[in-house]
Design an enzyme around this catalytic site. Structure first.
Site, PDB file in Angstrom:
ATOM      1  N   ARG A   1       0.963  -0.976  -0.421  1.00  0.00           N
ATOM      2  CA  ARG A   1      -0.198  -0.505  -0.155  1.00  0.00           C
ATOM      3  C   ARG A   1       1.399   1.383   0.160  1.00  0.00           C
ATOM      4  O   ARG A   1       0.949   2.545  -0.059  1.00  0.00           O
ATOM      5  CB  ARG A   1      -1.305   0.078   1.354  1.00  0.00           C
ATOM      6  CG  ARG A   1      -2.021  -1.009   0.893  1.00  0.00           C
ATOM      7  CD  ARG A   1      -2.923  -0.917   2.429  1.00  0.00           C
ATOM      8  NE  ARG A   1      -2.259  -2.130   3.506  1.00  0.00           N
ATOM      9  CZ  ARG A   1      -2.668  -2.565   4.658  1.00  0.00           C
ATOM     10  NH1 ARG A   1      -3.765  -1.726   5.008  1.00  0.00           N
ATOM     11  NH2 ARG A   1      -1.386  -3.305   5.416  1.00  0.00           N
TER      12      ARG A   1
ATOM     13  N   GLY B   1       2.478 -15.569   5.876  1.00  0.00           N
ATOM     14  CA  GLY B   1       1.733 -14.862   7.241  1.00  0.00           C
ATOM     15  C   GLY B   1       2.917 -14.415   8.800  1.00  0.00           C
ATOM     16  O   GLY B   1       3.734 -14.848   8.224  1.00  0.00           O
TER      17      GLY B   1
ATOM     18  N   GLY C   1      -6.797  -7.108  12.924  1.00  0.00           N
ATOM     19  CA  GLY C   1      -7.635  -7.716  13.879  1.00  0.00           C
ATOM     20  C   GLY C   1      -8.643  -7.623  15.650  1.00  0.00           C
ATOM     21  O   GLY C   1      -8.262  -6.560  15.858  1.00  0.00           O
TER      22      GLY C   1
ATOM     23  N   ARG D   1      30.141  23.951   3.025  1.00  0.00           N
ATOM     24  CA  ARG D   1      29.968  22.160   2.806  1.00  0.00           C
ATOM     25  C   ARG D   1      30.587  21.602   3.068  1.00  0.00           C
ATOM     26  O   ARG D   1      31.318  21.708   4.672  1.00  0.00           O
ATOM     27  CB  ARG D   1      30.072  22.165   1.244  1.00  0.00           C
ATOM     28  CG  ARG D   1      28.835  22.455   0.345  1.00  0.00           C
ATOM     29  CD  ARG D   1      29.799  22.863  -1.031  1.00  0.00           C
ATOM     30  NE  ARG D   1      30.313  21.158  -1.943  1.00  0.00           N
ATOM     31  CZ  ARG D   1      31.254  21.749  -2.119  1.00  0.00           C
ATOM     32  NH1 ARG D   1      31.861  23.529  -3.114  1.00  0.00           N
ATOM     33  NH2 ARG D   1      32.084  20.747  -3.292  1.00  0.00           N
TER      34      ARG D   1
HETATM   35  C1  UD1 Z   1      -1.636  -7.762  11.715  1.00  0.00           C
HETATM   36  C2  UD1 Z   1      -2.140  -8.756  12.591  1.00  0.00           C
HETATM   37  C3  UD1 Z   1      -3.432  -7.549  13.098  1.00  0.00           C
HETATM   38  C4  UD1 Z   1      -3.034  -6.913  13.623  1.00  0.00           C
HETATM   39  C5  UD1 Z   1      -2.834  -6.193  12.694  1.00  0.00           C
HETATM   40  C6  UD1 Z   1      -1.482  -4.541  13.672  1.00  0.00           C
HETATM   41  C7  UD1 Z   1      -2.259 -11.358  12.345  1.00  0.00           C
HETATM   42  C8  UD1 Z   1      -2.960 -12.702  11.200  1.00  0.00           C
HETATM   43  N1  UD1 Z   1      -2.302 -10.181  11.777  1.00  0.00           N
HETATM   44  O1  UD1 Z   1      -1.641  -7.588  10.588  1.00  0.00           O
HETATM   45  O2  UD1 Z   1      -4.543  -9.260  14.305  1.00  0.00           O
HETATM   46  O3  UD1 Z   1      -4.833  -5.772  13.840  1.00  0.00           O
HETATM   47  O4  UD1 Z   1      -1.530  -6.948  12.517  1.00  0.00           O
HETATM   48  O5  UD1 Z   1      -1.602  -3.538  12.316  1.00  0.00           O
HETATM   49  O6  UD1 Z   1      -1.036 -11.229  12.451  1.00  0.00           O
HETATM   50  N2  UD1 Z   1       5.423 -10.002   7.879  1.00  0.00           N
HETATM   51  C9  UD1 Z   1       6.473 -10.710   7.714  1.00  0.00           C
HETATM   52  N3  UD1 Z   1       6.095 -12.042   7.054  1.00  0.00           N
HETATM   53  C10 UD1 Z   1       4.495 -12.306   6.906  1.00  0.00           C
HETATM   54  C11 UD1 Z   1       3.753 -11.379   7.235  1.00  0.00           C
HETATM   55  C12 UD1 Z   1       3.789 -10.560   7.763  1.00  0.00           C
HETATM   56  O7  UD1 Z   1       7.385 -10.219   8.163  1.00  0.00           O
HETATM   57  O8  UD1 Z   1       4.673 -13.519   5.878  1.00  0.00           O
HETATM   58  C13 UD1 Z   1       5.449  -8.440   8.558  1.00  0.00           C
HETATM   59  C14 UD1 Z   1       5.326  -7.580   7.951  1.00  0.00           C
HETATM   60  O9  UD1 Z   1       6.007  -7.339   6.968  1.00  0.00           O
HETATM   61  C15 UD1 Z   1       4.339  -6.133   9.125  1.00  0.00           C
HETATM   62  C16 UD1 Z   1       3.849  -7.521   9.886  1.00  0.00           C
HETATM   63  O10 UD1 Z   1       4.708  -8.535   9.875  1.00  0.00           O
HETATM   64  O11 UD1 Z   1       6.183  -5.475   9.446  1.00  0.00           O
HETATM   65  C17 UD1 Z   1       2.400  -7.319  10.012  1.00  0.00           C
HETATM   66  O12 UD1 Z   1       2.309  -7.779   8.857  1.00  0.00           O
HETATM   67  P1  UD1 Z   1       0.424  -7.387   7.571  1.00  0.00           P
HETATM   68  O13 UD1 Z   1       0.353  -7.510   7.023  1.00  0.00           O
HETATM   69  O14 UD1 Z   1       0.868  -5.975   8.076  1.00  0.00           O
HETATM   70  O15 UD1 Z   1      -0.261  -7.708   8.985  1.00  0.00           O
HETATM   71  P2  UD1 Z   1      -1.545  -7.522   9.030  1.00  0.00           P
HETATM   72  O16 UD1 Z   1      -2.607  -7.226   7.903  1.00  0.00           O
HETATM   73  O17 UD1 Z   1      -1.329  -5.605   9.101  1.00  0.00           O
HETATM   74 CA    CA Z   2       0.373  -3.543   9.085  1.00  0.00          CA
END
Ligand code: UD1
Ligand code: CA
Length: 458
Positions: free
Chosen positions: A16, A80, A142, A336
């Site tokens: 996004r 995830g 969540g 500089r």
């Molecule tokens: C997640 C939570 C949600 C919470 C929200 C808060 C889960 C399933 N959901 O959702 O309940 O309200 O954060 O902001 O946990 N990431 C990885 N590897 C992955 C997936 C994600 O490193 O495979 C990292 C992303 O880079 C990010 C963080 O985990 O920094 C959160 O991931 P994101 O996809 O933003 O989760 P949300 O959908 O926001």
């Molecule tokens: Ca997030």
């Protein structure tokens, strides 16, 4: 004290943001976003921090180059948040204690909040504690599902929530404390049977409940703090909250900031008491400014050390330079990198300096370029003076002794030196060294042709 390790999730791309740069590397107040939660984890007492990286992994690693407390775990495919934590646990084999799990996209999180969460978690001997917040608009987060007696039973994601669950306003911040034994034993219990086909870390809460272990949710008073940055609107909002915090700190330390909303001071800047800062400028990280200084509007300063009682006038740009006390710069001057100025030096309007040392009380008041030069004390550099330091191939040095007077419009063709107490006449092009106590003058003698204009007209 129980040992503490942290996992910071940062493998996602951040779609996004609509950017070529991954989300967690976007700067917030001059510092990559991921640095902020990592710093909060450190301040909360974490000795080891495992970053889960995937997209642009080497760029993320380079932010923390040389840091001995950081380890990286590669998550090749982003399956995830649960899968991400599983990847990190491989780096923590044998660890016993409390594990803090954070997201790389929460720059506003404070160590104070983490510390109280840790105390709550450890005090209650919980298997897992989640930090939550009550939001007016919980969309996208969540939701924390509690039973009739208020006990947490699980977290449901936006995409999996039914109508009733979507009404819940208590949200999951994505910040957790976990008991190491609990997480190592149960990480494999997470499945991916949900709307997104992902391994949800949030499933751990339901697992703990099912096993009769203590699963707690701690609502935070400040919902701002847990804001996850997902797009550039939130990036700007996070930046302005962090700036406000930084500026407030300086003001409480005795710095006058005329308009805090329009003053950008990066993290890691030191400013002495009774310094006044006018709006519209930018003071970059690593800068140290003394006491009693006046920084006018639209000034940009980065990587500088500035002594007490200096006056930096409007529109000046100062980079990687060092200033003594009572130095005056600008308006519209450009220092500089490698500029070192002694006490009471004056650099006036439209003067550019680079790699120079200038001694106490010396002045270059107008329209001048000084590069690769060593200038003594009490030297006057006249208007329009140029050090011709570059021959198209190499850079050369100019050396000017103490008490020298350089007249206006002088070119110093380097390498060249002017001995102490000499005078270089206006309009001179200096190509040979000038001995001390001398006059250097190179001018075509002037002739006046009287009546010349009148003759022309006839
Ligand atoms: C997640 C939570 C949600 C919470 C929200 C808060 C889960 C399933 N959901 O959702 O309940 O309200 O954060 O902001 O946990 N990431 C990885 N590897 C992955 C997936 C994600 O490193 O495979 C990292 C992303 O880079 C990010 C963080 O985990 O920094 C959160 O991931 P994101 O996809 O933003 O989760 P949300 O959908 O926001
Ligand atoms: Ca997030």
């Amino acid at each position: 004290m129980e040992s503490l390790a942290s996992i910071v999730l940062a493998a996602g791309k951040g779609t996004r943001m609509k950017s070529g740069l991954i989300k967690v590397l976007h700067p917030v107040v001059g510092t990559p976003m991921i640095f902020w939660p990592v710093e909060a984890a450190r301040e909360a007492g974490s000795d080891t921090i495992v970053l889960v990286i995937g997209h642009q992994a080497s760029a993320v690693q380079s932010v923390f180059r040389g840091a001995t407390d950081i380890r990286c775990a590669m998550q090749e495919e982003q399956l995830g948040t649960g899968h991400a934590v599983a990847c990190a646990l491989k780096e923590l084999a044998g660890f016993h204690g409390t594990l803090l799990v954070l997201c790389g996209d929460t720059p506003l999180l404070r160590s104070k909040t983490l510390k109280s969460m840790l105390a709550f978690h450890q005090g209650n001997r919980a298997a897992i504690t989640v930090l939550t917040a009550v939001m007016d608009d919980p969309y996208g987060y969540g939701r924390v599902v509690r039973d009739d007696s208020g006990r947490v039973i699980r977290i449901v994601e936006q995409k999996d929530a039914d109508d009733e669950e979507q009404e819940i306003r208590e949200i999951n911040s994505g910040i957790y404390c976990m008991d190491s034994e609990f997480i190592f034993n149960n990480i494999k219990g997470i499945g991916n049977d949900n709307a997104q086909g992902e391994y949800y870390l949030t499933d751990l809460l339901a697992i703990a409940v099912r096993k009769g272990l203590a699963c707690l949710a701690l609502p935070t008073a400040d919902a701002d703090e847990i804001m996850g940055v997902n797009d550039r609107v939130q990036l700007a909002a996070a930046g302005s909250i962090l700036r406000r915090r930084i500026n407030r700190e300086h003001m409480l330390n005795g710095v006058t900031i005329i308009d805090p909303e329009a003053t950008c001071i990066d993290r890691g800047v030191t400013i002495g008491a009774d310094t006044t800062i006018h709006p519209g400028g930018l003071i970059g990280g690593g800068t140290v400014i003394g006491a009693g200084c006046l920084i006018e509007g639209g000034v940009s300063i980065s990587g500088c050390r500035i002594g007490d009682d200096c006056h930096i006038k409007a529109g000046s740009v100062l980079e990687d330079s060092e200033l003594g006390e009572d130095v005056t710069i600008g308006p519209m001057a450009h220092l500089r990198p490698g500029t070192t100025l002694g006490d009471k030096v004056k650099i006036g309007n439209f003067v550019e300096t680079k790699k120079i040392v200038m001694g106490k009380g010396s002045k270059a008041s107008h329209l001048t370029y000084l590069g690769d030069a060593e200038i003594g004390s009490d030297v006057n550099i006249g208007c329009g003076t140029i050090t011709c330091n570059y021959d198209g191939v190499n850079k050369h040095r100019t050396v000017i002794g103490d008490d020298v007077f350089i007249g206006s419009d002088v070119q110093l063709v380097a390498p060249v030196s002017v001995g102490r107490n000499s005078l270089v006449a206006a309009g001179t092009t200096v190509t040979i060294d000038v001995p001390p106590d001398s006059l250097a003058i190179s001018r075509v003698p002037q002739t006046n042709k009287e009546g010349w204009r009148l003759k022309k007209r006839q």
